[in-house]
Design a protein around this motif. Structure first.
Motif, PDB file in Angstrom:
ATOM      1  N   TYR A  11     -24.982 -32.868   3.598  1.00 51.18           N
ATOM      2  CA  TYR A  11     -24.164 -33.577   2.610  1.00 51.18           C
ATOM      3  C   TYR A  11     -25.112 -34.224   1.615  1.00 51.18           C
ATOM      4  O   TYR A  11     -25.809 -35.168   1.943  1.00 51.18           O
ATOM      5  CB  TYR A  11     -23.305 -34.618   3.322  1.00 51.18           C
ATOM      6  N   GLY A  12     -25.125 -33.694   0.406  1.00 50.51           N
ATOM      7  CA  GLY A  12     -26.070 -34.211  -0.583  1.00 50.51           C
ATOM      8  C   GLY A  12     -27.486 -34.094  -0.055  1.00 50.51           C
ATOM      9  O   GLY A  12     -27.914 -33.033   0.379  1.00 50.51           O
ATOM     10  N   ARG A  13     -28.191 -35.211  -0.078  1.00 49.12           N
ATOM     11  CA  ARG A  13     -29.564 -35.175   0.394  1.00 49.12           C
ATOM     12  C   ARG A  13     -29.654 -35.346   1.917  1.00 49.12           C
ATOM     13  O   ARG A  13     -30.745 -35.304   2.491  1.00 49.12           O
ATOM     14  CB  ARG A  13     -30.376 -36.270  -0.297  1.00 49.12           C
ATOM     15  N   PHE A  14     -28.536 -35.552   2.574  1.00 50.13           N
ATOM     16  CA  PHE A  14     -28.527 -35.716   4.032  1.00 50.13           C
ATOM     17  C   PHE A  14     -28.503 -34.345   4.697  1.00 50.13           C
ATOM     18  O   PHE A  14     -27.520 -33.622   4.601  1.00 50.13           O
ATOM     19  CB  PHE A  14     -27.307 -36.519   4.470  1.00 50.13           C
ATOM     20  N   GLN A  15     -29.582 -34.016   5.353  1.00 50.51           N
ATOM     21  CA  GLN A  15     -29.698 -32.694   5.952  1.00 50.51           C
ATOM     22  C   GLN A  15     -29.275 -32.682   7.422  1.00 50.51           C
ATOM     23  O   GLN A  15     -29.639 -33.574   8.176  1.00 50.51           O
ATOM     24  CB  GLN A  15     -31.142 -32.204   5.866  1.00 50.51           C
ATOM     25  N   CYS A  39     -21.052 -30.928   1.292  1.00 52.11           N
ATOM     26  CA  CYS A  39     -20.680 -31.263  -0.090  1.00 52.11           C
ATOM     27  C   CYS A  39     -20.544 -29.964  -0.890  1.00 52.11           C
ATOM     28  O   CYS A  39     -20.930 -28.888  -0.429  1.00 52.11           O
ATOM     29  CB  CYS A  39     -21.750 -32.147  -0.705  1.00 52.11           C
ATOM     30  N   PRO A  40     -20.004 -30.029  -2.096  1.00 51.45           N
ATOM     31  CA  PRO A  40     -19.828 -28.809  -2.898  1.00 51.45           C
ATOM     32  C   PRO A  40     -21.112 -27.997  -3.069  1.00 51.45           C
ATOM     33  O   PRO A  40     -21.083 -26.767  -2.942  1.00 51.45           O
ATOM     34  CB  PRO A  40     -19.303 -29.351  -4.238  1.00 51.45           C
ATOM     35  N   LEU A  41     -22.233 -28.664  -3.341  1.00 48.98           N
ATOM     36  CA  LEU A  41     -23.499 -27.928  -3.489  1.00 48.98           C
ATOM     37  C   LEU A  41     -23.861 -27.179  -2.216  1.00 48.98           C
ATOM     38  O   LEU A  41     -24.304 -26.029  -2.255  1.00 48.98           O
ATOM     39  CB  LEU A  41     -24.644 -28.901  -3.790  1.00 48.98           C
TER      40      LEU A  41
END
Lengths: 243, 243, 243, 243
Positions: A11-15, A39-41
């Motif tokens: 999620y975002g920068r949370f891997q 997240c979308p990315l």
């Protein structure tokens, strides 16, 4: 036999998870849809990777609980559950459609996976959503679960799921994650379990005795310390079978 | 002439807008998609209501900022913007497809609406997402905006948007919301502005002089104290035209 | 006798409750802390209003579930519960300290209110957090609840709470919200219930017979259609007593 | 000389940073407060670890943007900014107070760190919040930044911050993260930069020439591939100085 893994949960920068290394070992991927992770990315990157590796894509919807990673039980109304499923599955499907891919299955995440396997009301809301979005989707779930039953009543295809690295109790249920022996520890154990599931329709239970366990797909986990070694072992058994 | 309104922006028990009363007065609805407002339950209820009233449904995606209701500018990368659009539009589209409806348009929300009208990079990411999801979708945006231009280059249909209850500066731009005269105050003013937009392709600017303003759709706001009275007035002008 | 109300539950532009009108009628306010409602702006505005009206301020922490407004049951570990309470109460307390105010009490919100009244493990985590933040805080809870018991064991002051507009079952429990008779309908009913709680230590149960109900604080609700009328009625009974 | 690091940024099961290994090398820790990272469980664990290692604790508040990890610029009103700071700092301070610790400083996170160093309006809102929560807190910020100036005007202590592993442009500003040479690559480079900051009040700029850079604290980063090696090197320089 299908080897599936929960992926795209960052999620975002949370891997989360060792996705990049796992793609070569799985034949289907359950992609998080934004509520417990994903997240979308991440969704887009995961869809692209799955298609590049020829891996079937499934939706992996969960409770709307990022902080708890969908592992905390939540009480939702049937309408909340139905609409949360439609929302998540549709969002993921949109990414896949752009790339010309087709959604293959739905596998519930975390606490919701377990809840729907025993709670008929939740199972019905989930199945109604899946069927309404696309009646050709198949449902990954525990053999003989309430969700399997409800899905079959709704004419959905059901793929019974076994686990490569989780230990089964004598009654055929998974030992809970909190149990000290819940997780298999060695590559040899995983190989044996996958071989049993794949060739003999049985696993060895906690008490050392075989249990009948006929499944259509085997779940790997992407987040343990031995995730890659276990995935490689499971894939080797699968490839040996194919030769 | 189309009368559109932002709707379905409530979130769980948090209510926004007088949706229930507005449905009879609009011909198209821009439905929030979950990022600045609009939970799955609200989306489904709004899709059902739109179809019941014969109202065209558009997606109304915004910045991922519930606390700021999508009205705070955010700097997102092109990839974040593109994937956020695909995610939101696809989620909404899923609900519509189940009911046999077809998504008609996309109108951006709040700070993103204004950003994309002047920022080519954002406009391109948004347009790419819309085109990739469905190239028959049309885009509601300010006349002569950067978004209009980029959308046309991508062969998307553009509907130029005017505002029933916002005052225009002499240069044809909207007075900012913070301006004391930003909002029209009386039904008579709204009627005159709608009539000008509908029949004459012009509005009266802040300085009392007419400005050319050719539009395809007129936006109502659902959340002001006079929302219903203004909507009724705009609809009456529209109906008079039709007779 | 204290008249309390849940307030400050709005979130950004999402409004909940008729706070502005209710301040004159309450003697203590339970302010949402950001998890089920209550953004920083709302917290500050609510703290200011409470101090201006001479109303005691309590923290009103809930489950981390904005979409469900804290009304959906969630399973959290003791450590998650303890730290979620410390976080929410401390955040609110910071605003109060700046204005020279002192936090008076803690009242749990929604599904957590009910859970802690019957679940000893949750009650213990909540009480540990309250005591660690400030052992002079008092706890609002149902009479004879598990939370009351656990709080007393920890030497926290307990204020037993009755309800001005909820109907009690014959066994002294509240009729669930889903029950058709759960809510009192008229000002007269509310007046009678408040009078009974205030002067006689009893309410009239659903079966028409009196039930002993000794309380220290009476809860008003700020969100029903008759919220202001009921609040005025309760305040009138309170003021009559004082004269 | 102080060695600080952003820590406690994990959120639920989403892990960020190598906190466990870094504690021995830092003298102060900037702990995320829940908005861009840092859930209640993580905050408590980080406070406990900091106290166990004798490390000073600072608050590390950021934009309310978990998906963007606080690295996306957001436009917030002064009141939104002020209250968001009070909320985050107070929440963290509550955990610290329980353990008998005292909050030492505030360091802004990500995009907000950079915004407040150049935007007087944002800097004022941040400083007002810090001063109102506790006027003995010190502010970590870039030397000669607008935030430094505004903080000094408000009588707050300012600690000027240098960076162990970021390269400086010839004008004394950090090369942006997107620049190919933005990050130092080797332990030797880091050692030299720390030695320059610590003993000589200067760094070597991108063009090879020395730049005056007088600082009170040096920032390590906890998330790069060499995070631990760089931290060890910086600590060794610091310890050598002390002998």
């Amino acid at each position: 036999m299908d080897l599936n893994c929960d992926m795209g949960e960052s999620y975002g920068r949370f891997q989360v998870g060792a996705d990049a290394e796992l793609w070569p070992y799985v034949t289907s991927a359950n992609l998080a849809c934004g509520f417990h992770g994903g997240c979308p990315l991440t969704i887009q990157a995961s869809v692209d990777a799955a298609l590049a590796h020829g891996v079937s894509v499934g939706a992996h919807p969960g409770y709307p609980d990022l902080m708890g990673f969908g592992r905390r039980e939540m009480t939702m109304s049937d309408a909340e559950m139905y609409t949360s499923m439609v929302y998540q599955i549709s969002a993921l499907r949109g990414f896949l459609a752009i790339k010309g891919g087709v959604l293959h299955h739905v596998k519930l995440h975390g606490a919701l996976y377990h809840r729907a396997s025993v709670d008929r009301s939740v199972a019905r809301a989930v199945v109604a959503a899946i069927r309404d979005v696309d009646p050709t989707l198949c449902v990954y779930t525990l053999p003989e679960s309430v969700l399997a039953e409800v899905a079959q009543e709704a004419q959905l295809a059901v793929w019974r799921e076994g686990f490569a690295d989780r230990r089964y109790a004598a009654d055929g249920r998974l030992l809970p994650r909190t149990h000290p022996k819940a997780l298999l520890q060695t590559v040899a154990e995983v190989e044996e379990q996958v071989r049993g599931l794949m060739h003999e329709g049985r696993v060895i239970g906690e008490d050392g005795r075989p249990i009948s366990m006929v499944v259509d797909t085997i779940c790997l986990h992407g987040d343990g310390p031995n995730a890659i070694a276990f995935a490689r072992a499971a894939k080797a058994v699968l490839d040996a079978q194919r030769r």
